[in-house]
Scaffold this active site. Structure first.
Site, PDB file in Angstrom:
ATOM      1  N   CYS A  77      58.751   8.867 101.707  1.00  0.00           N
ATOM      2  CA  CYS A  77      58.135   8.797 100.367  1.00  0.00           C
ATOM      3  C   CYS A  77      58.459   7.515  99.592  1.00  0.00           C
ATOM      4  O   CYS A  77      57.575   6.700  99.356  1.00  0.00           O
ATOM      5  CB  CYS A  77      58.568  10.010  99.546  1.00  0.00           C
ATOM      6  SG  CYS A  77      58.043  11.570 100.284  1.00  0.00           S
TER       7      CYS A  77
HETATM    8  N1  LIG Z   1      58.875  14.951 103.594  1.00  0.00           N
HETATM    9  C1  LIG Z   1      58.933  14.984 102.266  1.00  0.00           C
HETATM   10  O1  LIG Z   1      60.003  15.132 101.682  1.00  0.00           O
HETATM   11  C2  LIG Z   1      57.670  14.886 101.437  1.00  0.00           C
HETATM   12  C3  LIG Z   1      57.737  15.233 100.079  1.00  0.00           C
HETATM   13  C4  LIG Z   1      56.598  15.171  99.315  1.00  0.00           C
HETATM   14  C5  LIG Z   1      55.414  14.741  99.894  1.00  0.00           C
HETATM   15  N2  LIG Z   1      55.369  14.375 101.205  1.00  0.00           N
HETATM   16  C6  LIG Z   1      54.073  13.952 101.753  1.00  0.00           C
HETATM   17  O2  LIG Z   1      53.532  15.035 102.502  1.00  0.00           O
HETATM   18  C7  LIG Z   1      52.808  14.542 103.633  1.00  0.00           C
HETATM   19  C8  LIG Z   1      53.364  15.122 104.907  1.00  0.00           C
HETATM   20  O3  LIG Z   1      54.711  14.698 105.043  1.00  0.00           O
HETATM   21  P1  LIG Z   1      55.715  15.390 106.037  1.00  0.00           P
HETATM   22  O4  LIG Z   1      57.060  14.839 105.707  1.00  0.00           O
HETATM   23  O5  LIG Z   1      55.525  16.868 106.047  1.00  0.00           O
HETATM   24  O6  LIG Z   1      55.195  14.783 107.436  1.00  0.00           O
HETATM   25  P2  LIG Z   1      55.606  15.267 108.898  1.00  0.00           P
HETATM   26  O7  LIG Z   1      55.418  14.095 109.789  1.00  0.00           O
HETATM   27  O8  LIG Z   1      56.921  15.968 108.862  1.00  0.00           O
HETATM   28  O9  LIG Z   1      54.521  16.370 109.265  1.00  0.00           O
HETATM   29  C9  LIG Z   1      53.187  16.094 109.418  1.00  0.00           C
HETATM   30  C10 LIG Z   1      52.641  16.943 110.547  1.00  0.00           C
HETATM   31  O10 LIG Z   1      51.229  16.733 110.614  1.00  0.00           O
HETATM   32  C11 LIG Z   1      50.851  16.798 111.975  1.00  0.00           C
HETATM   33  N3  LIG Z   1      49.545  16.176 112.101  1.00  0.00           N
HETATM   34  C12 LIG Z   1      49.231  14.857 112.074  1.00  0.00           C
HETATM   35  N4  LIG Z   1      47.896  14.697 112.147  1.00  0.00           N
HETATM   36  C13 LIG Z   1      47.358  15.935 112.216  1.00  0.00           C
HETATM   37  C14 LIG Z   1      46.032  16.420 112.281  1.00  0.00           C
HETATM   38  N5  LIG Z   1      44.988  15.592 112.281  1.00  0.00           N
HETATM   39  N6  LIG Z   1      45.852  17.745 112.342  1.00  0.00           N
HETATM   40  C15 LIG Z   1      46.900  18.593 112.349  1.00  0.00           C
HETATM   41  N7  LIG Z   1      48.178  18.201 112.265  1.00  0.00           N
HETATM   42  C16 LIG Z   1      48.393  16.884 112.203  1.00  0.00           C
HETATM   43  C17 LIG Z   1      51.982  16.091 112.698  1.00  0.00           C
HETATM   44  O11 LIG Z   1      52.019  16.453 114.065  1.00  0.00           O
HETATM   45  C18 LIG Z   1      53.203  16.587 111.923  1.00  0.00           C
HETATM   46  O12 LIG Z   1      53.756  17.742 112.501  1.00  0.00           O
HETATM   47  C19 LIG Z   1      52.890  13.031 103.536  1.00  0.00           C
HETATM   48  O13 LIG Z   1      51.786  12.550 102.840  1.00  0.00           O
HETATM   49  C20 LIG Z   1      54.144  12.810 102.722  1.00  0.00           C
HETATM   50  O14 LIG Z   1      54.116  11.566 102.037  1.00  0.00           O
HETATM   51  C21 LIG Z   1      56.474  14.459 101.994  1.00  0.00           C
END
Ligand SMILES: NC(=O)c1ccc[n+]([C@@H]2O[C@H](COP(=O)([O-])OP(=O)(O)OC[C@H]3O[C@@H](n4cnc5c(N)ncnc54)[C@H](O)[C@@H]3O)[C@@H](O)[C@H]2O)c1
Length: 456
Positions: free
Chosen positions: A275
């Site tokens: 982030c």
């Molecule tokens: N991790 C955090 O603390 C956090 C906090 C707030 C917001 N976010 C935001 O949330 C979003 C997700 O972050 P995250 O940390 O959960 O990511 P992550 O990488 O942990 O998880 C994302 C998942 O999406 C899957 N994926 C990718 N493309 C796909 C598709 N086309 N169809 C289905 N699944 C698919 C991946 O395999 C993965 O398991 C990002 O935009 C991030 O900036 C993250």
């Protein structure tokens, strides 16, 4: 609002799909399943889906017991294809939003997910984008892909944006979790906002509505830019404090005694994770379309990324006191997760520091009980890619190191043991600041190197 959808949300017969079962998607999926909804989890990572389907959690903040119970009850169905997306009444998109090597947004995951959802879109469905992204993504990127089906937003289907605020690894100690952290939502039309707010309020205590998806998208970027800028400010002051022979940690502690108008941020060897180092660039990239330059974002990124070079300077200064050079030195890095108590090393500040040490000829090992394997390289610091394995933290491994570099302090780190058995410690996070243990020469970020004591 769509009456049938309203009814299903209220009586909890709505089927919820969560696309992307990562740090954001999995807690959301589990949360709705716990509230009694049937949840379909869709993730293209087949091995992740297999582990979840076998009842094993893939992140620290959700337990195996929870996943296996919900899978066994049939309330949570992890899948690696979109085949059942048409059965869902509401679909959350929680896919990654990284940037590319030039720090431009990479929306390919959102585009792919939206395209695949469009293949199953039917009247009456609600789609909520949760991935962090620049203002305009929901209406400029997701909406056209969904409208290509011929269905119309606000009439046939509903579309909203609601940013995620989870704080992995910090939730239970701070008392905040998915349910008691207020959530912001903005719909493309009022009907979209009504439906999204109603669904979210079934799980989340407080839902704050804004007038549009763009306002909701911008809200998340304000929150993360706020953090990035304030961390940069304190990083800069930490470097000044070092020169002035003032302890920045003491100063932050003292300033924190002010009950209003001050909020503590802490210096460190850089900002990491998915982030803070990424999201502000989404805004600065989009700002250029409006002939606007986001100076605070760029300045904060510059100061924060300088901190890894500063950490290297501190290592150099510490080794210098023992007559050792980086080349040929044994360096043990403690903590490579991007922040305390998470099993996530994405964009970790440890990455550039380890790469620079290796590039300069050090032998680097690391210890992190939450990160078994740490991949470095592939950057301009170190072209070659290397996979390191976590080593045990024992009196022997500490004594064998010319320098121990603390980058991330997990809660269970035995700092006294570290001080007693290490020769030299470079402490980037004030892990040693309140310990009475003696032994190692300690160089702390944000304090003068003069506290090294006599040259050995
Ligand atoms: N991790 C955090 O603390 C956090 C906090 C707030 C917001 N976010 C935001 O949330 C979003 C997700 O972050 P995250 O940390 O959960 O990511 P992550 O990488 O942990 O998880 C994302 C998942 O999406 C899957 N994926 C990718 N493309 C796909 C598709 N086309 N169809 C289905 N699944 C698919 C991946 O395999 C993965 O398991 C990002 O935009 C991030 O900036 C993250």
């Amino acid at each position: 609002m769509n009456d049938e959808l309203t009814q299903k949300i209220v009586d909890r017969t709505a089927v919820v799909a969560v696309v992307g079962l990562g740090y954001v998607g999995l807690p959301l999926a589990v949360g709705f399943a716990e509230k009694g909804y049937h949840v379909i989890g869709i993730d293209l990572d087949v091995s992740k889906v297999e582990r979840l389907a076998a009842g094993t959690s893939t992140i620290g903040d959700v337990s195996d017991d929870t996943v296996s119970r919900l899978v066994d009850d049939g309330r949570f169905r992890p899948m690696s294809a979109y085949d059942d997306a048409g059965c869902a009444d509401a679909i959350f998109i929680c896919v990654p939003t990284p940037f590319n090597a030039m720090k431009a947004p990479d929306l390919s995951f959102i585009e792919q997910a939206s395209h695949d959802i469009a293949g199953h879109l039917r009247p009456g469905q609600l789609v909520i984008l949760q991935s962090t992204t620049y203002p305009g993504t929901t209406e400029e990127v997701v909406l056209p892909l969904l409208e290509a089906t011929g269905l119309r937003v606000g009439e046939d289907y509903l579309l909203a944006f609601s940013p995620e605020r989870i704080d992995p690894g910090h939730t239970s100690s701070a008392g905040y979790n998915v349910e008691n952290t207020p959530k912001v939502v903005g719909g493309v039309t009022p009907r979209c906002a009504d439906a999204a707010a109603l669904l979210l309020s079934q799980m989340i205590a407080s839902v704050h509505r804004v007038s549009s998806p763009r306002a909701a998208e911008m809200t998340k970027l304000l929150e993360n830019t706020f953090r990035s800028v304030n961390i940069a400010l304190v990083n800069e002051l930490a470097m000044l404090a070092e020169r002035m022979d003032i302890d920045i940690w003491e100063v932050i502690g003292a300033a924190s005694s002010k009950p209003f108008g001050f909020m503590p941020f802490y210096p460190g060897p850089g900002v990491g994770g998915h982030c803070i180092p990424v999201d502000p660039f989404y805004l600065s990239w989009k700002a250029r379309e409006y002939d606007f330059y986001t100076k605070f974002i760029e300045l904060a990124a510059e100061v924060n990324s300088e901190m890894s070079y500063h950490a290297l300077d501190k290592i150099n200064a510490a080794l210098n006191r023992t007559g050792t050079a980086i080349r040929g030195a044994d360096i043990l890095v403690v903590g490579v997760a991007f922040k305390p108590n998470v099993d996530d090393a994405r964009n970790s500040p440890a990455e550039p520091i380890v790469e620079m040490l290796l590039q300069q000829g050090a032998r680097v090992s690391y210890h992190d009980p939450l990160i078994d394997r740490f991949v470095v390289g592939g950057s301009f610091h170190l072209r070659e890619r290397l996979e390191l394995a976590s080593t045990a933290l024992t009196a022997e491994t500490l004594q064998a190191a010319d320098c121990v570099v603390i980058i991330t302090r997990h809660a269970d780190l035995d700092v006294d043991m570290l001080i007693e058995h290490s020769r030299v410690i470079v402490d980037n996070v004030n892990a040693t600041g309140s310990s009475d243990a003696t032994g190692a020469l300690i160089v702390r970020l944000g304090t003068s190197d003069g506290d090294l004591g006599p040259t050995k």
